[in-house]
Scaffold this motif. Structure first.
Motif, PDB file in Angstrom:
ATOM      1  N   TRP A  40       0.787  -1.353  -0.033  1.00 43.38           N
ATOM      2  CA  TRP A  40      -0.028  -0.021  -0.007  1.00 43.38           C
ATOM      3  C   TRP A  40       0.944   1.419   0.111  1.00 43.38           C
ATOM      4  N   LEU A  41       1.860   1.244   0.962  1.00 37.71           N
ATOM      5  CA  LEU A  41       2.873   2.397   0.885  1.00 37.71           C
ATOM      6  C   LEU A  41       3.184   2.690  -0.477  1.00 37.71           C
ATOM      7  N   ALA A  42       3.738   1.594  -1.416  1.00 35.01           N
ATOM      8  CA  ALA A  42       4.471   1.752  -2.562  1.00 35.01           C
ATOM      9  C   ALA A  42       3.410   1.873  -3.498  1.00 35.01           C
ATOM     10  N   SER A  43       2.133   2.017  -3.447  1.00 31.74           N
ATOM     11  CA  SER A  43       0.907   2.006  -4.358  1.00 31.74           C
ATOM     12  C   SER A  43       0.555   3.374  -4.731  1.00 31.74           C
ATOM     13  N   ALA A  44       0.388   3.663  -5.977  1.00 33.94           N
ATOM     14  CA  ALA A  44      -0.062   4.952  -6.503  1.00 33.94           C
ATOM     15  C   ALA A  44      -1.598   5.037  -6.169  1.00 33.94           C
ATOM     16  N   SER A  45      -2.168   4.163  -5.751  1.00 30.64           N
ATOM     17  CA  SER A  45      -3.667   4.028  -5.476  1.00 30.64           C
ATOM     18  C   SER A  45      -4.102   4.450  -4.342  1.00 30.64           C
ATOM     19  N   LYS A  46      -2.984   4.649  -3.064  1.00 35.56           N
ATOM     20  CA  LYS A  46      -3.598   5.070  -1.777  1.00 35.56           C
ATOM     21  C   LYS A  46      -4.185   6.412  -1.968  1.00 35.56           C
ATOM     22  N   THR A  47      -5.187   6.412  -0.820  1.00 42.44           N
ATOM     23  CA  THR A  47      -5.941   7.720  -0.723  1.00 42.44           C
ATOM     24  C   THR A  47      -6.356   8.142   0.618  1.00 42.44           C
ATOM     25  N   TYR A  48      -6.612   9.184   0.851  1.00 41.87           N
ATOM     26  CA  TYR A  48      -7.140   9.837   2.162  1.00 41.87           C
ATOM     27  C   TYR A  48      -8.278  10.685   1.912  1.00 41.87           C
ATOM     28  N   ALA A  49      -9.203  10.427   0.961  1.00 44.24           N
ATOM     29  CA  ALA A  49     -10.064  11.217   0.417  1.00 44.24           C
ATOM     30  C   ALA A  49     -11.454  11.026   1.085  1.00 44.24           C
ATOM     31  N   ALA A  50     -11.445  10.955   2.492  1.00 44.26           N
ATOM     32  CA  ALA A  50     -12.644  10.747   3.463  1.00 44.26           C
ATOM     33  C   ALA A  50     -12.045  10.929   4.733  1.00 44.26           C
ATOM     34  N   PRO A  51     -13.276  11.675   5.615  1.00 40.95           N
ATOM     35  CA  PRO A  51     -12.671  11.808   6.922  1.00 40.95           C
ATOM     36  C   PRO A  51     -12.406  10.662   7.724  1.00 40.95           C
ATOM     37  N   GLN A  52     -12.793   9.398   7.282  1.00 41.93           N
ATOM     38  CA  GLN A  52     -12.574   8.276   8.038  1.00 41.93           C
ATOM     39  C   GLN A  52     -10.891   8.110   8.304  1.00 41.93           C
ATOM     40  N   PHE A  53     -10.336   8.589   7.294  1.00 42.61           N
ATOM     41  CA  PHE A  53      -8.834   8.435   7.266  1.00 42.61           C
ATOM     42  C   PHE A  53      -8.042   9.208   8.430  1.00 42.61           C
ATOM     43  N   LEU A  54      -8.807  10.208   8.606  1.00 39.83           N
ATOM     44  CA  LEU A  54      -8.219  10.848   9.919  1.00 39.83           C
ATOM     45  C   LEU A  54      -8.765  10.359  11.147  1.00 39.83           C
ATOM     46  N   ILE A  55     -10.015  10.173  11.177  1.00 39.04           N
ATOM     47  CA  ILE A  55     -10.663  10.121  12.430  1.00 39.04           C
ATOM     48  C   ILE A  55     -10.162   8.515  13.046  1.00 39.04           C
ATOM     49  N   LEU A  56      -9.946   7.770  12.315  1.00 39.69           N
ATOM     50  CA  LEU A  56      -9.623   6.404  12.834  1.00 39.69           C
ATOM     51  C   LEU A  56      -8.083   6.413  13.540  1.00 39.69           C
ATOM     52  N   PRO A  57      -7.122   6.909  13.059  1.00 34.84           N
ATOM     53  CA  PRO A  57      -6.037   7.277  13.587  1.00 34.84           C
ATOM     54  C   PRO A  57      -5.992   7.956  14.797  1.00 34.84           C
ATOM     55  N   VAL A  58      -6.659   9.178  14.930  1.00 35.77           N
ATOM     56  CA  VAL A  58      -7.079   9.760  16.132  1.00 35.77           C
ATOM     57  C   VAL A  58      -7.740   9.006  17.215  1.00 35.77           C
ATOM     58  N   PHE A  59      -8.461   8.130  16.736  1.00 34.72           N
ATOM     59  CA  PHE A  59      -9.377   7.465  17.681  1.00 34.72           C
ATOM     60  C   PHE A  59      -8.246   6.381  18.284  1.00 34.72           C
ATOM     61  N   LEU A  60      -7.356   5.938  17.613  1.00 38.65           N
ATOM     62  CA  LEU A  60      -6.223   5.020  18.245  1.00 38.65           C
ATOM     63  C   LEU A  60      -5.407   5.637  19.113  1.00 38.65           C
ATOM     64  N   VAL A  61      -5.155   7.006  18.707  1.00 41.37           N
ATOM     65  CA  VAL A  61      -4.421   7.770  19.905  1.00 41.37           C
ATOM     66  C   VAL A  61      -5.049   7.941  21.143  1.00 41.37           C
ATOM     67  N   VAL A  62      -6.588   8.433  20.935  1.00 43.55           N
ATOM     68  CA  VAL A  62      -7.344   8.460  22.288  1.00 43.55           C
ATOM     69  C   VAL A  62      -7.675   7.024  22.763  1.00 43.55           C
ATOM     70  N   ILE A  63      -7.576   5.931  22.424  1.00 43.22           N
ATOM     71  CA  ILE A  63      -7.629   4.525  22.868  1.00 43.22           C
ATOM     72  C   ILE A  63      -6.302   4.603  23.911  1.00 43.22           C
ATOM     73  N   MET A  64      -5.207   4.833  23.307  1.00 43.25           N
ATOM     74  CA  MET A  64      -3.769   4.619  24.025  1.00 43.25           C
ATOM     75  C   MET A  64      -4.004   5.629  25.159  1.00 43.25           C
ATOM     76  N   THR A  65      -4.367   6.767  24.965  1.00 41.74           N
ATOM     77  CA  THR A  65      -4.653   7.949  26.104  1.00 41.74           C
ATOM     78  C   THR A  65      -5.364   7.667  27.139  1.00 41.74           C
ATOM     79  N   SER A  66      -6.431   6.896  26.746  1.00 41.12           N
ATOM     80  CA  SER A  66      -7.339   6.615  27.654  1.00 41.12           C
ATOM     81  C   SER A  66      -6.868   5.525  28.873  1.00 41.12           C
TER      82      SER A  66
END
Length: 421
Positions: A40-66
């Motif tokens: 995926w990292l090497a692929s040209a097709s990877k995308t971040y064009a949706a809010p979920q791509f930001l929300i989910l990593p932040v949610f992971l940080v919150v889980i760890m912070t909890s």
């Protein structure tokens, strides 16, 4: 990338690494995921064009912070190890599913794998043990290995795949139709063998949503009432569907305790995975579990992550091509609608079942939402007039939405406790 994430999907559902002697102890699943992530990292097709791509990593940080704010620094690394792979799998599968053909293949693989589990359940119900070596439960309910060892989890998986198998039955000619409808029948029978009330109600929700979409709320309500009566006749556990029944009573008490955990730890909760440290019974409700364990911050993020998925599918169904649009765009929209409806019904079944289960972090939930997210990104490429979703301008709406849903949970629990009392 795509073959590797499909292999990951197979390993996640069928889980041969947990019962095939040659694979036990071999880190097959993480190795495949790492390879898929590197592709995926090497692929040209990877995308971040949706809010979920930001929300989910932040949610992971919150889980760890909890975990950290509750005094366990090591718990942050534990949550990273447990939930981090789910985040990676989401990114890779979502990128793969922007292509409609790959999305359909992903659906087919998921249904086929789930059908294998249904066949295992039928064998298990007849002989008392499946080929995995897993026995039926003490109450005669079927189960599988790993994350599907609970009959309720198995039922949730079956429900989520029924709309997918019905959709696939409409493609591939008479033989294909017969094959996928047979898979649908297998999944329905599998739900009966799990004897999961949440799964049975979720099937009713899926059918009701479809009828509502096609025939309106009145017809859906009438048929839903008839369906509920029929299910109560077919299942002994559905006959006990009452707030005062012992199992239901315990769930209501767990919901109450979960809400109390939230009021005592409102910002970051009691810590991801810590619910049973405060109550002997798990939450049995995915919303209450997130709220109790990650507090208001985590709950807002999780709610937005889930609701964006519903919103995206509804946007496709409500989309109206402009009269000036060319015939090609109009034809494309007509092809997109059945896919969006299928994924919407899948979400309805998934979260109807999850409302009665503590499956806030279950990988299957995130894999299905990855398919939804990737599909919508691809749909916007095929239909440029579809609305875009931008978290920067929309984040504020999730705070009152979360507050409203929390008030609703408190009101529901209060009513149920009064009913029990």
């Amino acid at each position: 990338m795509f073959p590797l994430i499909l292999l990951y999907l197979v390993l996640t559902i069928v889980r041969p690494q947990e019962y095939v002697p040659a694979l036990i102890g071999v880190p097959v699943l993480p190795v495949v995921l790492v390879l898929a992530f590197m592709a995926w990292l090497a692929s040209a097709s990877k995308t971040y064009a949706a809010p979920q791509f930001l929300i989910l990593p932040v949610f992971l940080v919150v889980i760890m912070t909890s975990q950290v704010v509750n005094g366990w620094f090591g718990g942050a690394f534990r949550q990273l190890n447990q939930f981090g792979p789910t985040v990676i799998a989401f990114f890779v599968l979502a990128a793969a599913c922007t292509n409609l053909r790959r999305l359909v293949i992903s659906m087919a693989v998921m249904v086929l794998c789930t059908s294998v589990l249904a066949v295992h359940g039928i064998l298990q119900a007849k002989t008392g043990v499946g080929w995995t070596g897993v026995l039926t439960g003490a109450d005669g309910r079927i189960q599988y290995v790993g994350i599907f060892n609970d009959p309720n989890d198995l039922g949730l998986l079956f429900v989520a795949n029924i709309p997918l198998s019905v959709f696939l039955s409409r493609h591939g000619g008479p033989l294909g139709r017969l094959f996928w409808l047979s898979c649908t029948a297998l999944l329905l029978y599998g739900i009966k063998l799990t004897n999961s009330r949440g799964a049975m109600l979720a099937v009713l929700v899926v059918c009701g949503c479809y009828v509502w979409y096609r025939r309106g709320a009145m017809v859906a309500g009438v048929l839903g009432a008839i369906g509920l009566v029929g299910m109560k006749m077919l299942s002994s556990r559905m006959q006990d569907l009452d707030a005062g029944e012992e199992s239901a009573n315990g769930r209501v008490d767990a919901w109450y305790e979960g809400l109390h955990m939230f009021t005592s730890h409102p910002v970051f909760g009691v810590g991801a995975g810590n619910f049973t440290e405060y109550n002997p019974l798990t939450a049995h409700n995915s919303l209450v579990l997130v709220l109790a364990e990650t507090g208001f911050v985590g709950y807002v993020l999780w709610l937005a992550f889930v609701c964006y998925s519903f919103w995206m599918m509804l946007s496709v169904l409500r989309f109206k091509p402009e009269p000036a649009d060319d015939a090609e765009q109009l034809t494309a929209w007509r092809h997109e609608k059945p896919v969006a409806l299928t994924l919407l019904l899948t979400l309805c079944g998934l979260f109807a079942a999850a409302f009665f289960l503590s499956r806030s972090y279950m990988v299957v939930v995130y894999l299905i939402i990855a398919m939804v997210t990737g599909y919508y990104i691809g749909a916007r490429q095929r239909l440029p007039a579809l609305r875009s979703f931008n978290l920067a301008s929309q984040w504020w709406r999730w705070v009152p939405a979360a507050m409203g849903s929390i008030v609703g949970l408190f009101a529901l629990v209060a009513v149920l406790l009064k009913t029990v009392g």
